[in-house]
Design a protein around this motif. Structure first.
Motif, PDB file in Angstrom:
ATOM      1  N   GLY A   1      26.378  45.130  28.253  1.00 50.19           N
ATOM      2  CA  GLY A   1      25.863  43.780  28.371  1.00 50.19           C
ATOM      3  C   GLY A   1      26.709  43.109  29.471  1.00 50.19           C
ATOM      4  N   ASP A   2      27.772  42.286  29.038  1.00 44.52           N
ATOM      5  CA  ASP A   2      28.086  41.124  30.229  1.00 44.52           C
ATOM      6  C   ASP A   2      29.755  41.941  30.553  1.00 44.52           C
ATOM      7  N   SER A   3      29.905  43.011  30.234  1.00 42.74           N
ATOM      8  CA  SER A   3      31.285  43.736  30.696  1.00 42.74           C
ATOM      9  C   SER A   3      31.240  43.745  32.278  1.00 42.74           C
ATOM     10  N   VAL A   4      32.241  43.920  32.973  1.00 44.92           N
ATOM     11  CA  VAL A   4      32.322  44.365  34.367  1.00 44.92           C
ATOM     12  C   VAL A   4      33.481  45.090  34.652  1.00 44.92           C
ATOM     13  N   ALA A   5      33.377  45.984  35.387  1.00 41.80           N
ATOM     14  CA  ALA A   5      34.478  46.988  35.922  1.00 41.80           C
ATOM     15  C   ALA A   5      34.552  47.108  37.190  1.00 41.80           C
ATOM     16  N   THR A   6      35.787  47.287  37.912  1.00 46.52           N
ATOM     17  CA  THR A   6      35.951  47.276  39.569  1.00 46.52           C
ATOM     18  C   THR A   6      37.168  48.136  39.591  1.00 46.52           C
ATOM     19  N   VAL A   7      36.792  49.084  40.553  1.00 47.61           N
ATOM     20  CA  VAL A   7      37.950  49.866  41.169  1.00 47.61           C
ATOM     21  C   VAL A   7      37.955  49.089  42.451  1.00 47.61           C
ATOM     22  N   GLY A   8      38.901  48.357  42.718  1.00 47.98           N
ATOM     23  CA  GLY A   8      39.144  47.312  44.005  1.00 47.98           C
ATOM     24  C   GLY A   8      39.940  48.062  45.196  1.00 47.98           C
ATOM     25  N   MET A   9      41.019  48.913  44.629  1.00 46.85           N
ATOM     26  CA  MET A   9      41.855  49.705  45.570  1.00 46.85           C
ATOM     27  C   MET A   9      41.757  51.151  45.515  1.00 46.85           C
ATOM     28  N   LEU A  10      41.584  51.688  46.656  1.00 44.66           N
ATOM     29  CA  LEU A  10      41.721  53.274  46.795  1.00 44.66           C
ATOM     30  C   LEU A  10      42.616  53.508  47.865  1.00 44.66           C
ATOM     31  N   GLU A  11      43.444  54.505  47.875  1.00 47.03           N
ATOM     32  CA  GLU A  11      44.278  55.117  48.853  1.00 47.03           C
ATOM     33  C   GLU A  11      44.409  56.451  48.862  1.00 47.03           C
ATOM     34  N   VAL A  12      44.255  57.244  50.007  1.00 44.43           N
ATOM     35  CA  VAL A  12      44.660  58.683  49.881  1.00 44.43           C
ATOM     36  C   VAL A  12      45.984  58.650  50.797  1.00 44.43           C
ATOM     37  N   PRO A  13      47.027  58.774  49.855  1.00 43.07           N
ATOM     38  CA  PRO A  13      48.289  58.855  50.684  1.00 43.07           C
ATOM     39  C   PRO A  13      48.355  59.869  51.707  1.00 43.07           C
ATOM     40  N   ASN A  14      48.911  59.663  53.035  1.00 39.87           N
ATOM     41  CA  ASN A  14      48.996  60.752  53.801  1.00 39.87           C
ATOM     42  C   ASN A  14      47.573  61.681  54.244  1.00 39.87           C
ATOM     43  N   GLY A  15      46.431  60.931  54.052  1.00 38.11           N
ATOM     44  CA  GLY A  15      45.278  61.418  54.269  1.00 38.11           C
ATOM     45  C   GLY A  15      45.000  61.862  55.862  1.00 38.11           C
ATOM     46  N   ALA A  16      44.167  62.896  55.979  1.00 39.90           N
ATOM     47  CA  ALA A  16      43.821  63.613  57.238  1.00 39.90           C
ATOM     48  C   ALA A  16      42.426  64.077  57.254  1.00 39.90           C
ATOM     49  N   VAL A  17      41.764  63.785  58.414  1.00 42.66           N
ATOM     50  CA  VAL A  17      40.318  64.322  58.344  1.00 42.66           C
ATOM     51  C   VAL A  17      39.901  65.776  58.003  1.00 42.66           C
TER      52      VAL A  17
ATOM     53  N   CYS B   1      45.351  60.497  44.885  1.00 35.48           N
ATOM     54  CA  CYS B   1      44.343  59.302  45.411  1.00 35.48           C
ATOM     55  C   CYS B   1      44.769  58.298  44.507  1.00 35.48           C
ATOM     56  N   ARG B   2      45.369  57.251  44.939  1.00 35.48           N
ATOM     57  CA  ARG B   2      45.565  56.024  44.069  1.00 35.48           C
ATOM     58  C   ARG B   2      44.505  55.160  43.744  1.00 35.48           C
ATOM     59  N   PHE B   3      44.442  54.473  42.926  1.00 33.67           N
ATOM     60  CA  PHE B   3      43.507  53.492  42.641  1.00 33.67           C
ATOM     61  C   PHE B   3      43.842  52.279  41.794  1.00 33.67           C
ATOM     62  N   SER B   4      43.222  51.103  41.550  1.00 35.45           N
ATOM     63  CA  SER B   4      43.197  50.110  40.579  1.00 35.45           C
ATOM     64  C   SER B   4      42.117  50.041  39.809  1.00 35.45           C
ATOM     65  N   LEU B   5      42.246  49.439  38.668  1.00 31.73           N
ATOM     66  CA  LEU B   5      41.046  49.320  37.838  1.00 31.73           C
ATOM     67  C   LEU B   5      41.153  47.914  37.096  1.00 31.73           C
ATOM     68  N   ASP B   6      40.055  47.152  37.201  1.00 29.81           N
ATOM     69  CA  ASP B   6      40.036  45.984  36.746  1.00 29.81           C
ATOM     70  C   ASP B   6      38.838  45.892  35.508  1.00 29.81           C
ATOM     71  N   LEU B   7      38.990  45.536  34.443  1.00 30.41           N
ATOM     72  CA  LEU B   7      37.905  45.697  33.329  1.00 30.41           C
ATOM     73  C   LEU B   7      37.914  44.281  32.811  1.00 30.41           C
TER      74      LEU B   7
ATOM     75  N   TRP C   1      34.618  59.666  39.050  1.00 28.33           N
ATOM     76  CA  TRP C   1      34.913  58.536  37.942  1.00 28.33           C
ATOM     77  C   TRP C   1      34.487  57.077  38.063  1.00 28.33           C
ATOM     78  N   MET C   2      34.431  56.737  39.149  1.00 27.37           N
ATOM     79  CA  MET C   2      33.937  55.367  39.724  1.00 27.37           C
ATOM     80  C   MET C   2      32.653  55.554  39.331  1.00 27.37           C
ATOM     81  N   LEU C   3      31.920  56.446  39.556  1.00 26.37           N
ATOM     82  CA  LEU C   3      30.588  56.092  39.222  1.00 26.37           C
ATOM     83  C   LEU C   3      30.396  56.155  37.794  1.00 26.37           C
ATOM     84  N   ALA C   4      31.076  57.059  36.964  1.00 27.28           N
ATOM     85  CA  ALA C   4      30.848  56.964  35.675  1.00 27.28           C
ATOM     86  C   ALA C   4      31.302  55.679  34.954  1.00 27.28           C
ATOM     87  N   ILE C   5      32.337  54.668  35.550  1.00 30.43           N
ATOM     88  CA  ILE C   5      32.760  53.690  35.228  1.00 30.43           C
ATOM     89  C   ILE C   5      31.540  52.566  35.268  1.00 30.43           C
ATOM     90  N   GLU C   6      30.808  52.790  36.561  1.00 33.32           N
ATOM     91  CA  GLU C   6      29.841  51.679  36.890  1.00 33.32           C
ATOM     92  C   GLU C   6      28.422  51.976  35.768  1.00 33.32           C
TER      93      GLU C   6
END
Length: 576
Positions: free
Chosen positions: A421-437, A444-450, A409-414
């Motif tokens: 034109g002059d629009s901008v979009a940013t996913v500035g925060m990403l978090e995988v709660p209790n993530g492990a390798v 996956c939690r996220f923020s979005l600024d348009l 989705w982030m790549l689609a937003i980009e």
């Protein structure tokens, strides 16, 4: 007159002379711009030759006394001709490391943003920082520094001094001495609302306003410093201008504050000449814009627009102090806030000068730009929920990976914002709660600024990106939840005042560049009651802002002061 302006590269001056208008260049600024354009239009090979024509700092040419007179003067002003053996060894090692990485010499305008020389410590810090840059960026940065070197040489050659720009630059340096602990002890600038450092800034600004010729100077109920330069006739309207003097933690010296000192210098010019205009000038140094101490923004400008929310008085900072208590503790009057609202009938409009806070002007080699609109914005927080499972045993086709869905989705937003034109979009925060390798992400939690120049453009962007999120989630077998956290309307510039800024820039002999503002400004708040328009000033160091590297040159500041003065004259000639 132009010999030696660009090191061992007479072709630049020759091309600019050959292309000059029949009536000649309109100003020194126009000549500077013409020389920049010659270099910008040159093929990369010739640009590389220009870079390589410059000597290394404290390098072999200096030691062999083979520098040009101009380079000798510049390196001498920075103290490079008087290095200790240890300093010389360090600089020579940096020169070698830089050339090995980039293939050309390190170029720095060692006379700095005010033209009187960087310290050796500043030069070494810049050297080390720029070693980490990408080669393409560093190539462009070398050219930008070459243009700054040429600008200072032209000033010397033509006997030009940006006197008011220097004075404004000095004010910004002096204002930066006020910072609060523990930042002050680390040499960092932090001024939050109604702190001791904040109140010291207010007192200093009050003093400078009086020195500049303002007739009436006061500090209002929320801590704004208000200066009024009276009109020729009592009862005439005022032009409102201003910006903020609070900062983010470890911030820069120019954000907000630049607009205050530019307006003060423009009024000082009128006062020195003994001139009164058909309208007055009201300058407001807004006490709060950044939202750093309390969970509210525009505490300074919102009362002027009649938009101060009384519920904010009960908001508390990290120490548990309420906004009401902070205002009262600073000796200000909570009961006076309601009376700060301005009557639009008493004003012609609102104009604001601000450092760009971005890389556009720096990349274009332009000192000024006219703002067309302050972008409207939307902010969201959300989460995609999939299914956590074993990373080794779950086949790729059987996965419901929440993080992969957000990544797609982030790549689609980009892509969507790039085509808009002059629009901008940013996913500035990403978090995988209790993530492990070895666990496939189940959440996956996220923020979005348009942001976009108009509300319609912003809303269409939001609609499209969330439709795409829905499609991605359905295909991947995951779900999503999203919550809107902020909505701010766009603030398009008033055509009359935007055109005045455009004519002011053109009168300097500069091309008129128009652009939206991606950041919010006090002008957004005043836009609700008055026609408004802004002027941007180029920032150095790729336009970085909210950062100690935030900077501007005294030459660019001088152009902003000149543009402000021209705008005032334009308003005299063409009243509302």
């Amino acid at each position: 007159m132009l010999a030696g302006i660009y090191e061992h590269s007479p072709w630049i001056a020759e091309a600019a002379i050959g292309a000059r208008p029949a009536q000649g260049y309109a100003s020194l600024a126009a000549l500077k711009r013409a020389l920049v354009e010659v270099v910008q239009a040159a093929p990369r090979e010739r640009q590389m030759a220009l870079i390589c024509a410059h000597p290394e700092l404290a390098g072999k040419a200096m030691q062999a006394d083979a520098l040009t007179a101009e380079s000798t003067n510049e390196q001498n002003k920075a103290g490079l001709t008087a290095c200790t053996p240890e300093e010389l060894q360090r600089i020579q090692q940096l020169n070698a490391d830089y050339r090995a990485r980039f293939g050309f010499p390190f170029i720095l305008a060692v006379r700095g943003p005010r033209g009187d020389g960087l310290s050796k410590a500043q030069i070494l810090a810049t050297f080390e920082r720029r070693l980490a840059n990408h080669p393409d960026f560093e190539f462009d940065e070398a050219l930008r520094n070459i243009h700054r070197i040429a600008e200072l040489r032209l000033n010397d050659r033509f006997g030009y001094t940006p006197a008011q720009g220097n004075a404004a630059w000095d004010w910004l340096e002096q204002l930066a001495q006020f910072s609060e602990p523990p930042y002050a002890e680390r040499g960092e600038l932090t001024v939050t609302y109604l702190s001791e450092a904040h109140r010291a800034c207010a007192q200093r600004l009050s003093h400078w306003m009086r020195e500049s010729g303002f007739d009436d100077v006061s500090i209002d109920a929320v801590g704004n410093v208000v200066g009024r330069y009276r009109p020729a006739q009592d009862g005439a309207p005022y032009l409102l201008t201003g910006s903020h003097y609070d900062t983010v933690p470890n911030g820069g010296k120019y954000d907000g504050r630049l607009g205050i000192v530019v307006a003060m210098q423009a009024v000082a010019r009128l006062a020195h000449a003994g001139r009164r205009l058909p309208f007055g000038i009201e300058l407001v140094a807004f006490a709060e814009e950044e939202g750093q101490r309390f969970p509210a923004t525009f505490i300074g400008s919102s009362p002027l627009a009649g938009r101060f929310d009384p519920a904010w008085l009960e908001l508390r900072d990290a120490q548990g102090i309420s906004l009401r208590e902070a205002i009262q503790g600073a000796g200000l009057s909570v009961s006076g806030i309601a009376g700060l609202a301005r009557n639009p009938a008493d004003y012609l409009g609102y104009v604001e000068v601000h450092i760009e806070q971005g890389p556009v002007l720096n990349a274009l080699g332009l000192p000024l730009a006219v703002v067309t609109s302050i972008n409207g914005s939307l902010r969201y927080v959300g989460e995609v929920a999939g299914r956590a499972s074993h990373a080794g045993t779950t086949p790729m086709a059987a996965r419901h990976d929440a993080a992969a869905a957000v990544a797609e989705w982030m790549l689609a937003i980009e892509r969507r914002a790039l085509g808009d034109g002059d629009s901008v979009a940013t996913v500035g925060m990403l978090e995988v709660p209790n993530g492990a390798v070895n666990v496939i992400p189940g959440r996956c939690r996220f923020s979005l600024d348009l942001r976009a120049p108009t509300d319609a453009q912003r809303d269409a962007l939001a609609s499209d990106v969330f439709k795409e999120l829905e499609r991605i989630c359905q295909r991947r077998g995951v779900s999503h939840t999203v919550r809107e956290t902020m909505r701010a309307a766009a603030a398009p510039s008033a055509p009359t005042w935007q055109q005045r800024w455009e004519r002011a820039v053109a009168a300097l002999g500069l091309p008129v560049h128009r652009m939206p503002s991606g950041a919010g400004h006090d002008a957004m708040m005043l836009h609700q009651i008055l026609p408004q328009a802004m002027l941007f000033v180029r920032g150095e160091n790729a336009g970085i802002s909210h950062n100690p590297l935030e900077s501007s040159t005294s030459d660019d500041i001088q152009l902003a002061i000149d543009a402000f003065s021209t705008l005032l004259e334009d308003a005299v000639q063409q009243p509302r």
